[in-house]
Scaffold this motif. Sequence first.
Motif, PDB file in Angstrom:
ATOM      1  N   SER A 102      15.454  48.445  38.439  1.00 14.10           N
ATOM      2  CA  SER A 102      14.949  47.287  39.186  1.00 14.10           C
ATOM      3  C   SER A 102      13.550  46.309  39.372  1.00 14.10           C
ATOM      4  N   ARG A 103      12.806  47.266  40.258  1.00 10.97           N
ATOM      5  CA  ARG A 103      11.706  47.047  39.994  1.00 10.97           C
ATOM      6  C   ARG A 103      11.365  47.231  38.454  1.00 10.97           C
ATOM      7  N   LEU A 104      11.154  47.404  37.531  1.00  7.82           N
ATOM      8  CA  LEU A 104      10.272  47.685  36.718  1.00  7.82           C
ATOM      9  C   LEU A 104      10.870  46.142  35.479  1.00  7.82           C
ATOM     10  N   ALA A 105      12.246  46.303  35.993  1.00  5.48           N
ATOM     11  CA  ALA A 105      12.985  44.757  35.701  1.00  5.48           C
ATOM     12  C   ALA A 105      12.309  43.489  36.043  1.00  5.48           C
ATOM     13  N   ALA A 106      12.398  43.842  37.291  1.00  7.70           N
ATOM     14  CA  ALA A 106      11.695  42.732  37.694  1.00  7.70           C
ATOM     15  C   ALA A 106       9.891  42.164  37.497  1.00  7.70           C
ATOM     16  N   LEU A 107       9.548  42.820  37.337  1.00  8.38           N
ATOM     17  CA  LEU A 107       8.065  43.167  36.641  1.00  8.38           C
ATOM     18  C   LEU A 107       8.136  42.301  34.702  1.00  8.38           C
ATOM     19  N   HIS A 108       9.044  42.538  34.167  1.00  2.25           N
ATOM     20  CA  HIS A 108       9.487  41.847  32.783  1.00  2.25           C
ATOM     21  C   HIS A 108      10.606  41.045  33.015  1.00  2.25           C
ATOM     22  N   GLY A 109      10.680  39.919  33.911  1.00  2.00           N
ATOM     23  CA  GLY A 109      11.480  38.992  33.824  1.00  2.00           C
ATOM     24  C   GLY A 109      12.364  39.126  33.758  1.00  2.00           C
ATOM     25  N   VAL A 110      12.892  40.627  33.328  1.00  2.00           N
ATOM     26  CA  VAL A 110      14.506  41.176  33.577  1.00  2.00           C
ATOM     27  C   VAL A 110      15.262  40.493  35.150  1.00  2.00           C
ATOM     28  N   ALA A 111      16.570  39.966  34.839  1.00  2.00           N
ATOM     29  CA  ALA A 111      17.712  40.196  35.974  1.00  2.00           C
ATOM     30  C   ALA A 111      18.207  40.788  36.384  1.00  2.00           C
ATOM     31  N   THR A 112      18.498  41.507  37.247  1.00  2.00           N
ATOM     32  CA  THR A 112      19.624  43.003  37.224  1.00  2.00           C
ATOM     33  C   THR A 112      21.040  42.192  38.464  1.00  2.00           C
ATOM     34  N   SER A 113      20.844  41.024  37.968  1.00  2.00           N
ATOM     35  CA  SER A 113      22.586  40.748  38.683  1.00  2.00           C
ATOM     36  C   SER A 113      22.374  39.076  38.260  1.00  2.00           C
ATOM     37  N   PHE A 114      23.302  38.006  38.426  1.00  2.00           N
ATOM     38  CA  PHE A 114      23.809  37.222  37.763  1.00  2.00           C
ATOM     39  C   PHE A 114      24.684  36.971  38.899  1.00  2.00           C
ATOM     40  N   SER A 115      24.964  35.590  39.644  1.00  2.00           N
ATOM     41  CA  SER A 115      26.067  34.742  40.378  1.00  2.00           C
ATOM     42  C   SER A 115      26.754  33.814  38.869  1.00  2.00           C
ATOM     43  N   PRO A 116      27.815  34.415  38.515  1.00  2.00           N
ATOM     44  CA  PRO A 116      28.708  33.068  37.938  1.00  2.00           C
ATOM     45  C   PRO A 116      29.462  31.873  38.934  1.00  2.00           C
ATOM     46  N   SER A 117      29.397  32.179  40.235  1.00  2.00           N
ATOM     47  CA  SER A 117      29.838  30.983  40.527  1.00  2.00           C
ATOM     48  C   SER A 117      28.696  31.465  42.847  1.00  2.00           C
ATOM     49  N   ALA A 118      28.770  29.674  43.467  1.00  2.00           N
ATOM     50  CA  ALA A 118      27.909  30.630  44.132  1.00  2.00           C
ATOM     51  C   ALA A 118      28.411  31.371  45.025  1.00  2.00           C
ATOM     52  N   ASP A 119      29.527  31.533  45.513  1.00  2.00           N
ATOM     53  CA  ASP A 119      30.086  32.288  46.710  1.00  2.00           C
ATOM     54  C   ASP A 119      30.091  34.337  45.833  1.00  2.00           C
ATOM     55  N   VAL A 120      29.937  34.475  44.297  1.00  2.00           N
ATOM     56  CA  VAL A 120      30.071  35.654  43.850  1.00  2.00           C
ATOM     57  C   VAL A 120      28.600  36.003  42.820  1.00  2.00           C
ATOM     58  N   THR A 121      28.099  37.415  43.283  1.00  2.00           N
ATOM     59  CA  THR A 121      26.982  38.111  42.723  1.00  2.00           C
ATOM     60  C   THR A 121      26.831  39.187  41.841  1.00  2.00           C
ATOM     61  N   VAL A 122      27.164  39.595  40.537  1.00  2.00           N
ATOM     62  CA  VAL A 122      27.869  40.275  39.465  1.00  2.00           C
ATOM     63  C   VAL A 122      26.527  41.351  39.338  1.00  2.00           C
ATOM     64  N   SER A 123      26.771  42.449  39.273  1.00  2.00           N
ATOM     65  CA  SER A 123      25.217  43.018  38.742  1.00  2.00           C
ATOM     66  C   SER A 123      25.813  43.918  37.249  1.00  2.00           C
ATOM     67  N   VAL A 124      24.358  43.429  36.452  1.00  2.00           N
ATOM     68  CA  VAL A 124      24.079  44.096  35.352  1.00  2.00           C
ATOM     69  C   VAL A 124      23.889  45.197  35.205  1.00  2.00           C
ATOM     70  N   PRO A 125      25.130  45.781  34.468  1.00  2.95           N
ATOM     71  CA  PRO A 125      24.759  46.958  34.192  1.00  2.95           C
ATOM     72  C   PRO A 125      23.555  47.771  33.855  1.00  2.95           C
ATOM     73  N   ASP A 126      23.039  48.727  34.044  1.00  5.20           N
ATOM     74  CA  ASP A 126      21.773  49.995  33.941  1.00  5.20           C
ATOM     75  C   ASP A 126      22.000  49.877  31.940  1.00  5.20           C
ATOM     76  N   ASP A 127      22.565  50.072  31.400  1.00 10.64           N
ATOM     77  CA  ASP A 127      22.142  50.640  29.894  1.00 10.64           C
ATOM     78  C   ASP A 127      22.290  49.213  29.448  1.00 10.64           C
ATOM     79  N   THR A 128      22.796  48.046  30.054  1.00 12.19           N
ATOM     80  CA  THR A 128      21.622  46.559  29.709  1.00 12.19           C
ATOM     81  C   THR A 128      19.584  46.647  29.882  1.00 12.19           C
ATOM     82  N   VAL A 129      19.947  47.160  31.060  1.00  7.55           N
ATOM     83  CA  VAL A 129      18.456  46.725  31.316  1.00  7.55           C
ATOM     84  C   VAL A 129      17.799  47.521  30.602  1.00  7.55           C
ATOM     85  N   THR A 130      18.531  48.560  30.887  1.00  6.91           N
ATOM     86  CA  THR A 130      17.234  49.788  29.488  1.00  6.91           C
ATOM     87  C   THR A 130      17.919  48.832  28.186  1.00  6.91           C
TER      88      THR A 130
END
Length: 716
Positions: A4-32
């Motif tokens: 997660s720290r490595l991703a953040a340093l390169h501008g890659v988000a490890t989660s996203f919010s499809p709606s205001a009250d929902v947060t979804v984690s990005v799969p590790d293999d996608t981040v990789t």
Amino acid sequence: MGLSRLAALHGVATSFSPSADVTVSVPDDTVTAVLAALGVDAATPADVRRSLDAAESAAASRLLPPTVVAWSGEPLPAALSALPPGAVLTVDPEPGTSDAPSPLRMRVLPAPATHPPGAPETPSWWTEPPLGVHRLTVRTQDHRHATVTLVVAPDRVPQPPARTHGFLVQLYSMLSARSWGMGDLADLADLAAWAGRTLGSDFVQVNPLHAAVPGRPADPSPYRPSSRRFPDPVHLHIESIPEYGHVAEPGRAALDDLRQEAAALREAVLNKGALIDRDAVRDLKNQALEIVHEVPLTPGRRAAYCDFLAEQGQALEDHALWCALAEVHGPLWRAWPEGLRDPRSPESARARTALLDRVDFHCRLAWLTDTQLATAQSAARESGMAVGIVHDLAVGVHPDGADTWAQQDAFAHGMSVGAPPDAFNAHGQDWGLPPWRPDALAASGYAPYRDLLRGLLAHAGALRIDHVMGLFRLWWVPVGHPPTEGAYVSQDAEAMLAVLVLEAHRAGAVVIGEDLGTVEPGVREALARRGVLGTSVLWFERDWDGTGRPLAPEKWRQDCVATATTHDLPSTAARLTGDHVTLRHRLGLLSRSLEQELAEDAADTAEWLAYLARLRLLPEGGGDEEAAVRAVHRFLLRTPARMTGVWLPDTVGDRRPQNLPGTWDQYPNWRLPVADAEGHPVTLEEITASPRLHRLMAVLRGGPEVRTAPPGARPS
């Protein structure tokens, strides 16, 4: 945590919010996979640790980011304010910046002790360089140094007059009596000249005119081009090329035969129910252009052509070579012989020599297209238009096109941009377009982006940017993964905006952002601060934070293009009659029963019509579709929007969308001519003579009925 720290340093988000009250984690293999596309190894925990150490060490030792932005007249950017006292800055101005001393030197002084903490201030040691893209070198007293790009931009892009109106049209769909099977640049110039002089219109917005990937069948979408840097010669009007009139026999007879074939194509589209066939049009025009190319240029024309070649430089040479190689090896460059897959290889250098005539041919086509684009903008401005032609910038390019071949280091290969799943599309979207690498853009001083904008703005009164949110972040999907398994990757939005504002300022052009759909908080505000107009479509403008009812016209934003529809939405007539629902039903695209969809759509339409009636914008009463279309446009004029766009097919009652998202071969996307209410294709000449058009445009020109609503009328 390391990933997660490595991703953040390169501008890659490890989660996203499809709606205001929902947060979804990005799969590790996608981040990789996304990190790998950015040149960062995160395949194993050990790789993550090594890459993280390297990234943190580089960040700690870096004096400045690769590109620094300074807004003219605004406080010094934080990156420069943080430089240590005693550091010496040397600014080498951009070539051609005539009012700049060369070089410009400054020394960082200690901050005054009395300066209030956190208060923005331009320090006394700072001398603002002129607007431009400069080279900045910094040397500190402890012998560190860095050389980066400094972008100095004005605070806002040029603005249109307070109130303007104009047409939105897909150029290919607007055939005239002289078109070769699809609308062309002469038709565009003619429409602009007529609209400006006859209707007082101030702009004509067209689809992207980028160069398409050749081949049969070619992708008809103007939003998936081979190159965004150069226009497509398929838009040329052959007879307007000066050399056309000097073709001698036997070429003249061959041209006459080609004109007859073009007339048959046009007749088939206009009167026989045929779809627009770009492949056939391209074949005919290419044959004609080969003949015209044999005519020597006059000395003046040759000088103008040579100037164009010098101005375009390596970028045009690469594009033309790709076109020449595609003629020999096909358009998919990854399938070419290995040596030709690299534009800088010895094999590609030899190919430039061997294919010199073909390279020159494609350079000539780019020049001819550029000259006709210039003619169209000149016709628009000479007609009195305040803005003129509004060109459209697609969000990306085809993965196998000329741009990805010529600029391989700038693209994240193995990635495709799209959209995450949301309330409207649970499966997300994959647009099949490789993204630019933010790190590569920054390292180059955004040179590919600057060159792209400069080319598009050369003959534009305004530029529309498709999915303008991409200046801030894009949803990257690893190839082979579903769109649900993507991740957001951030751009340096400040740099992207600064380059855009600078180039628009230089061109004197307005900028319009297509900001429909899911928009990250703060994006619209950042765009508005820099004068970038938004896009507001009537059916989407509701009080989403309150009643959900139609948004009162005075509550619309001012800095936008207000319109009733777009190329991706139903025409206004189809929306009002429910035809768009029955069309989706016929194609099997509805998720509920036809009855349910029709009932919901009818209720939505009835709510709008009732509101228009309460505002006294529908004096003709209900039951008249054409009158309702006029009422919709009266409403748009009631808003404070700076620009009001009229979808050209709406002026003649066309019910067919130009593009139906979510379809491929089920619907003839991007291949329909403008048609009347009965579905009969109509020519440009017939459109301009249409009584229905003139009744609608009387509203836009400001008839007395426009402002008849009682003060303070609101939805109920």
